[in-house]
Design an enzyme around this catalytic site. Structure first.
Site, PDB file in Angstrom:
ATOM      1  N   PRO A 114       0.827  -1.224   0.000  1.00 56.99           N
ATOM      2  CG  PRO A 114       0.125  -0.878   2.218  1.00 56.99           C
ATOM      3  CD  PRO A 114       0.878  -1.840   1.348  1.00 56.99           C
ATOM      4  CE  LYS A 115       6.464  -0.506  -1.549  1.00 54.54           C
ATOM      5  NZ  LYS A 115       7.813  -0.697  -2.109  1.00 54.54           N
ATOM      6  CE  LYS A 116      -1.482   8.666  -0.170  1.00 53.08           C
ATOM      7  NZ  LYS A 116      -2.511   9.323   0.695  1.00 53.08           N
TER       8      LYS A 116
END
Length: 246
Positions: A114-116
């Site tokens: 879940p990368k931002k």
């Protein structure tokens, strides 16, 4: 480009893919981990079924990765929650903020991380190991830990790094409905630990609408570790399909 050649591609754009194929090997990967006690009701609001919460704990982590095959050098930070799934103890990867586009694109597309985009840093300030996370121009987190005060048992450090990790893989259809909605699991098995330490630590989280780490407030720091490793990421496998639910 022939159809058979298109089928061999793993991502776009075709002329310059966003990330190369794995496996991804990490050399001198450095962890700052701070486990803290938080509000149980806050955890219940964000941990997805069928994962089960054992204790109201969260691990805040910052990882500096100076040498990653195919991806280069980058830093990431996130929150990890101890959970249980079908009797197996593991960790739910709740959020990650990363300063490297190939790592973001590959993590999300080829796996389920879940990368931002964010701006984490891990550095030494005099006698203190410091981890910070900025989102845009605003500070979201500041972590401090005494630098290499006490050796940490290598097997305990290994256990911290190699727990099964659970993530959500969500891919929408063009109409906005979910095309893929799965719980996936991965686990690091190829791991070398070069050193591990513990020391007093503190963690501050700051309110932000789009990087809401502070929604899991810090009530008490339980444990801190500083670990240096080499490792290889393992592939993720589906363990639960939400779209099969009636």
């Amino acid at each position: 480009m022939l159809k058979k050649d298109v089928r061999r591609q793993i991502t776009t754009p075709l002329g310059g893919p966003a990330f190369p194929p794995g496996p991804y090997k990490f050399h001198n990967r450095e962890y700052l981990n701070i486990v803290y006690r938080t509000d149980l009701d806050a955890l219940r609001r964000i941990v997805p079924e069928p994962l089960e919460i054992e204790e109201p704990l969260v691990k805040f982590e910052i990882m500096y990765m100076p040498d990653v095959t195919g991806l280069g050098c980058y830093t990431e930070s996130g929150q990890v929650i101890p959970v249980k799934f079908n009797g197996v103890e593991g960790e739910y990867l709740h959020s990650m903020y990363v300063d490297n586009h190939p790592a973001i694109a590959g993590g999300r597309e080829a796996s389920a991380y879940p990368k931002k985009l964010g701006a984490p840093r891990l550095f030494i300030d005099s006698d203190t190991l410091v981890g910070t996370l900025d989102y845009g121009s605003l500070r979201v987190a500041t972590a401090t830990m005494g630098y290499k005060h006490y050796p940490l048992d290598i097997e305990k450090a290994r256990e911290e790094i190699t727990k099964p990790t659970f993530m959500l893989k969500i891919v929408p259809n063009f109409d906005g409905t979910p095309k893929v909605c799965e719980l996936v699991q991965t686990q690091i098995t190829d791991l070398t630990i070069h050193g591990a330490w513990t020391a007093p630590a503190r963690l501050q989280l700051f309110e932000h609408a789009l990087a809401p780490m502070a929604d899991l407030p810090v009530l008490e720091v339980v444990h801190a570790s500083h670990i240096l490793t080499d490792l290889t990421l393992s592939a993720a496998v589906p363990v639960y399909n939400y779209l099969n639910e009636k």
